[in-house]
Design a protein around this motif. Structure first.
Motif, PDB file in Angstrom:
ATOM      1  N   GLU A  18       5.591  -6.247   1.346  1.00  0.00           N
ATOM      2  CA  GLU A  18       5.396  -5.112   2.252  1.00  0.00           C
ATOM      3  C   GLU A  18       4.795  -3.915   1.509  1.00  0.00           C
ATOM      4  N   LEU A  19       5.286  -3.642   0.313  1.00  0.00           N
ATOM      5  CA  LEU A  19       4.735  -2.537  -0.485  1.00  0.00           C
ATOM      6  C   LEU A  19       3.269  -2.792  -0.831  1.00  0.00           C
ATOM      7  N   GLN A  20       2.940  -4.029  -1.143  1.00  0.00           N
ATOM      8  CA  GLN A  20       1.548  -4.350  -1.463  1.00  0.00           C
ATOM      9  C   GLN A  20       0.665  -4.152  -0.233  1.00  0.00           C
ATOM     10  N   ARG A  21       1.153  -4.544   0.950  1.00  0.00           N
ATOM     11  CA  ARG A  21       0.381  -4.322   2.180  1.00  0.00           C
ATOM     12  C   ARG A  21       0.171  -2.828   2.417  1.00  0.00           C
ATOM     13  N   GLN A  22       1.212  -2.042   2.168  1.00  0.00           N
ATOM     14  CA  GLN A  22       1.093  -0.598   2.348  1.00  0.00           C
ATOM     15  C   GLN A  22       0.078  -0.013   1.374  1.00  0.00           C
ATOM     16  N   ILE A  23       0.098  -0.480   0.149  1.00  0.00           N
ATOM     17  CA  ILE A  23      -0.871  -0.005  -0.846  1.00  0.00           C
ATOM     18  C   ILE A  23      -2.282  -0.372  -0.422  1.00  0.00           C
ATOM     19  N   ASP A  24      -2.465  -1.608   0.033  1.00  0.00           N
ATOM     20  CA  ASP A  24      -3.785  -2.042   0.490  1.00  0.00           C
ATOM     21  C   ASP A  24      -4.268  -1.176   1.654  1.00  0.00           C
TER      22      ASP A  24
END
Length: 79
Positions: A18-24
């Motif tokens: 989820e954090l990676q999706r938010q960063i993307d």
């Protein structure tokens, strides 16, 4: 490994994704803002580029942390 530990690892993996999706998503927004900003404020472009490079550095660090987490998860699952 206890079920609780597996649940914790699963939750950590889901949170990481989820954090990676938010960063993307944020990087996409930053890119869009940069285009608009560059068109209206070309003198600020170099400062923005510096900030973008810092963001990329932090993203790389996050990726390295995610890899380390995956390694630790794998080690925990084998013990």
């Amino acid at each position: 490994m206890a079920v609780d530990e597996q649940d914790e690892l699963s939750e950590a993996t889901q949170r990481e994704a989820e954090l990676q999706r938010q960063i993307d998503d944020l990087q996409g927004q930053v890119t869009g803002l940069h285009r608009t900003w560059e068109e209206t404020n070309p003198e600020l472009s170099s400062e923005f580029q510096i900030l973008k490079e810092k963001l990329n550095e932090h993203s790389k660090q996050l990726e390295q942390s995610a890899e380390k987490l995956s390694q630790l998860e794998s080690e925990n699952l084998t013990h």
